[in-house]
Design a protein around this motif. Structure first.
Motif, PDB file in Angstrom:
ATOM      1  N   THR A  65       0.842  -1.203   0.000  1.00 51.17           N
ATOM      2  CA  THR A  65       0.000   0.000   0.000  1.00 51.17           C
ATOM      3  C   THR A  65       0.875   1.250   0.000  1.00 51.17           C
ATOM      4  O   THR A  65       0.563   2.244   0.645  1.00 51.17           O
ATOM      5  CB  THR A  65      -0.919   0.012   1.238  1.00 51.17           C
ATOM      6  OG1 THR A  65      -0.116  -0.133   2.425  1.00 51.17           O
ATOM      7  CG2 THR A  65      -1.931  -1.121   1.190  1.00 51.17           C
ATOM      8  N   GLN A  67       1.274   3.393  -2.183  1.00 48.18           N
ATOM      9  CA  GLN A  67       0.675   4.563  -2.825  1.00 48.18           C
ATOM     10  C   GLN A  67      -0.326   5.272  -1.917  1.00 48.18           C
ATOM     11  O   GLN A  67      -1.075   6.134  -2.344  1.00 48.18           O
ATOM     12  CB  GLN A  67      -0.019   4.139  -4.120  1.00 48.18           C
ATOM     13  CG  GLN A  67       0.950   3.586  -5.165  1.00 48.18           C
ATOM     14  CD  GLN A  67       0.240   3.164  -6.433  1.00 48.18           C
ATOM     15  OE1 GLN A  67      -0.978   3.183  -6.506  1.00 48.18           O
ATOM     16  NE2 GLN A  67       1.027   2.802  -7.445  1.00 48.18           N
ATOM     17  N   GLU A  69      -2.944   3.934  -0.394  1.00 46.99           N
ATOM     18  CA  GLU A  69      -4.271   3.325  -0.332  1.00 46.99           C
ATOM     19  C   GLU A  69      -4.350   2.367   0.847  1.00 46.99           C
ATOM     20  O   GLU A  69      -3.364   1.745   1.232  1.00 46.99           O
ATOM     21  CB  GLU A  69      -4.567   2.573  -1.626  1.00 46.99           C
ATOM     22  CG  GLU A  69      -4.617   3.480  -2.849  1.00 46.99           C
ATOM     23  CD  GLU A  69      -4.899   2.684  -4.110  1.00 46.99           C
ATOM     24  OE1 GLU A  69      -5.002   1.447  -4.017  1.00 46.99           O
ATOM     25  OE2 GLU A  69      -5.014   3.311  -5.174  1.00 46.99           O
ATOM     26  N   VAL A  70      -5.537   2.255   1.405  1.00 44.40           N
ATOM     27  CA  VAL A  70      -5.778   1.348   2.521  1.00 44.40           C
ATOM     28  C   VAL A  70      -6.663   0.216   2.031  1.00 44.40           C
ATOM     29  O   VAL A  70      -7.733   0.447   1.471  1.00 44.40           O
ATOM     30  CB  VAL A  70      -6.454   2.064   3.707  1.00 44.40           C
ATOM     31  CG1 VAL A  70      -6.770   1.069   4.823  1.00 44.40           C
ATOM     32  CG2 VAL A  70      -5.562   3.191   4.219  1.00 44.40           C
ATOM     33  N   PHE A  71      -6.192  -1.001   2.213  1.00 46.38           N
ATOM     34  CA  PHE A  71      -6.984  -2.155   1.769  1.00 46.38           C
ATOM     35  C   PHE A  71      -7.828  -2.690   2.923  1.00 46.38           C
ATOM     36  O   PHE A  71      -7.328  -2.886   4.029  1.00 46.38           O
ATOM     37  CB  PHE A  71      -6.079  -3.264   1.238  1.00 46.38           C
ATOM     38  CG  PHE A  71      -6.822  -4.536   0.959  1.00 46.38           C
ATOM     39  CD1 PHE A  71      -7.658  -4.637  -0.159  1.00 46.38           C
ATOM     40  CD2 PHE A  71      -6.723  -5.623   1.812  1.00 46.38           C
ATOM     41  CE1 PHE A  71      -8.364  -5.789  -0.415  1.00 46.38           C
ATOM     42  CE2 PHE A  71      -7.422  -6.794   1.555  1.00 46.38           C
ATOM     43  CZ  PHE A  71      -8.249  -6.881   0.440  1.00 46.38           C
TER      44      PHE A  71
END
Length: 328
Positions: A65, A67, A69-71
């Motif tokens: 992650t 970049q 972003e949170v998954f």
């Protein structure tokens, strides 16, 4: 720890880790074998599109992650029994009325199917093993059903062209939808009729045209709706006016004693094995039909008017069979 719990816990481990997690550590934390860990990693990638990567230098797995972003996993977590229960309800809805709430259920259905796949559960078994036999169902237009359901859920008034079987007339009504009722394999719209200024039930299969209106639907509390629609016998609602007293033979009692004809019914087995059933009702139409289907296995004791109505129906039937003519 079941399979779904391990999936969720592994997600928590990867989400909170600052460094790659080795397979050995995963085995310890998840209390499972190497093969199980490998399978969960594959499923996270395949079914949930998890950005799970392997760092060869550190010999561990991590969420990529970088970049920003949170998954997150889909926000629905159930055990196997709960999943089956939810999909069974969805299957029942599909068989009862195809298209019912499709737009509302589709997103959750897709997520459930993904979770089912990770649990190695077979969704196809539900459709294969559950059958609903609709013996007296009438065809309902999907278009009008969707229009009714949409207005009901959005709390909007509805304009309908309604054909009544009782007088064979079509009328235009503006209604405030309150509930959809599935009764004896058919759908009814419980609504406030602005033309009659009263609560009414409309058979959805008799709606010939329908479209939503901009005005908000009038609201009624549950107690008032229950008092009108649920207090009397069957779909012919209203405040009960009479109490029917029915006496069933000992043979018929073996079935009827286990049936619920009305939420407020009172029944008792008599010493000779017969069964006395007391039922509140407002309109006798549906009640008479149910009485007649038991033939000589039931007798109406009270009230006198209901007894005479059943006698009249039986006499009319006998006249048809005693005319001495056979029709082909």
């Amino acid at each position: 720890m079941d399979h779904l719990q391990r999936i969720y816990k592994s997600h928590q481990i990867f989400s909170s880790a600052r460094y790659p997690i080795s397979r050995r550590v995963l085995e310890e934390k998840l209390e499972c074998s190497t093969a199980t860990v490998k399978r969960m990693i594959d499923e996270l990638r395949l079914y949930f599109n998890a950005p799970l990567q392997y760092d060869r230098e550190r010999n561990g797995y991590f969420y990529d992650t970088r970049q920003g972003e949170v998954f997150e996993l889909p926000g629905l977590w159930f055990n196997a029994n709960e999943l089956y229960a939810l999909l069974t309800v969805q299957q029942l809805l599909e068989q009862t009325q195809p298209g019912l709430l499709d737009d509302h259920l589709k997103p959750i259905k897709n997520r459930l199917e993904k979770i089912l796949a990770t649990a190695q559960l077979n969704k196809g078994e539900i459709a294969k093993r559950i059958r609903i036999l609709r013996m007296t169902a009438r065809n309902t237009s999907s278009e009008h059903f969707q229009s009714v359901a949409s207005a009901l859920l959005q709390r909007k008034r509805l304009h309908i062209h309604y054909h009544s079987r009782s007088n064979d007339q079509t009328s235009q009504r503006e209604v405030s939808p309150q509930r959809l009722t599935h009764y004896r394999d058919n759908w009814y719209l419980d609504a406030y009729c602005h033309k009659r200024n009263a609560l009414r039930s409309f058979a959805v299969d008799r709606i010939r045209a329908s479209w939503p209106l901009d005005q908000a639907a009038l609201e009624f509390d549950d107690a008032e709706l229950d008092a009108h629609f649920a207090s009397s016998y069957g779909i012919f609602a209203g405040q009960p006016k009479e109490i029917a007293v029915l006496l069933f033979s000992a043979e018929r009692a073996r079935w009827v004693a286990d049936e619920q004809w009305h939420p407020q019914q009172q029944g008792k087995l008599l010493p000779d094995g017969s069964y006395e059933l007391r039922i509140p009702y407002a309109d006798s139409k549906e009640l008479v039909m149910d009485i007649l289907k038991h033939g000589d296995g039931v007798e109406v004791l009270e009230p006198a008017a209901l007894r005479q109505e059943v006698i009249k129906r039986l006499q009319a039937a006998m006249e048809k069979y005693s005319e001495g003519k056979v029709r082909f």
